[in-house]
Design a protein around this motif. Structure first.
Motif, PDB file in Angstrom:
ATOM      1  N   UNK A   1     -15.108  11.171 -19.084  1.00 35.05           N
ATOM      2  CA  UNK A   1     -15.876  11.251 -20.322  1.00 35.05           C
ATOM      3  C   UNK A   1     -14.983  10.861 -21.493  1.00 35.05           C
ATOM      4  N   UNK A   2     -15.524  10.102 -22.413  1.00 32.72           N
ATOM      5  CA  UNK A   2     -14.837   9.817 -23.668  1.00 32.72           C
ATOM      6  C   UNK A   2     -15.667  10.439 -24.781  1.00 32.72           C
ATOM      7  N   UNK A   3     -15.036  11.301 -25.560  1.00 38.22           N
ATOM      8  CA  UNK A   3     -15.734  11.967 -26.664  1.00 38.22           C
ATOM      9  C   UNK A   3     -16.054  10.950 -27.754  1.00 38.22           C
ATOM     10  N   UNK A   4     -16.908  11.340 -28.697  1.00 39.06           N
ATOM     11  CA  UNK A   4     -17.188  10.435 -29.821  1.00 39.06           C
ATOM     12  C   UNK A   4     -15.935  10.056 -30.615  1.00 39.06           C
ATOM     13  N   UNK A   5     -14.895  10.896 -30.528  1.00 42.59           N
ATOM     14  CA  UNK A   5     -13.637  10.572 -31.210  1.00 42.59           C
ATOM     15  C   UNK A   5     -12.642   9.913 -30.252  1.00 42.59           C
ATOM     16  N   UNK A   6     -13.133   9.375 -29.133  1.00 44.35           N
ATOM     17  CA  UNK A   6     -12.371   8.623 -28.135  1.00 44.35           C
ATOM     18  C   UNK A   6     -11.296   9.435 -27.406  1.00 44.35           C
TER      19      UNK A   6
END
Length: 87
Positions: free
Chosen positions: A47-52
């Protein structure tokens, strides 16, 4: 007061998107772990968060390299056929 049905669509506000991701990530990892244990499957979740920021979960005492090796041994056509099946 009952729950209302939410439309599944991209959140435009970055702060709201990050907050929703932070709340749902533990549940997603828990479900991945349950699937790996109950069905005895090799599983890798990236998973990559919205803040990468990346989060990696690999189920059932397997290394990521083992899971990727199994994937790389499949032919391109077989991977494409399995991918299309779930869309």
């Amino acid at each position: 007061m009952g729950r209302r049905k939410l439309k599944i669509q991209r959140l435009e506000n970055l702060k709201a998107r990050q907050a929703k991701y932070s709340k749902r990530k533990p549940g997603m990892i828990k479900k991945a772990n349950e699937l790996a244990v109950l069905c005895d499957v090799d599983l890798a979740l990236l998973l990559f968060s919205p803040s990468d920021q990346p989060t990696l979960f690999v189920g059932q005492k397997k290394a990521l390299s083992d899971v990727l090796e199994r994937l790389s041994k499949m032919s391109f056509e077989e991977r494409e056929a399995r991918y299309r099946y779930y869309q």
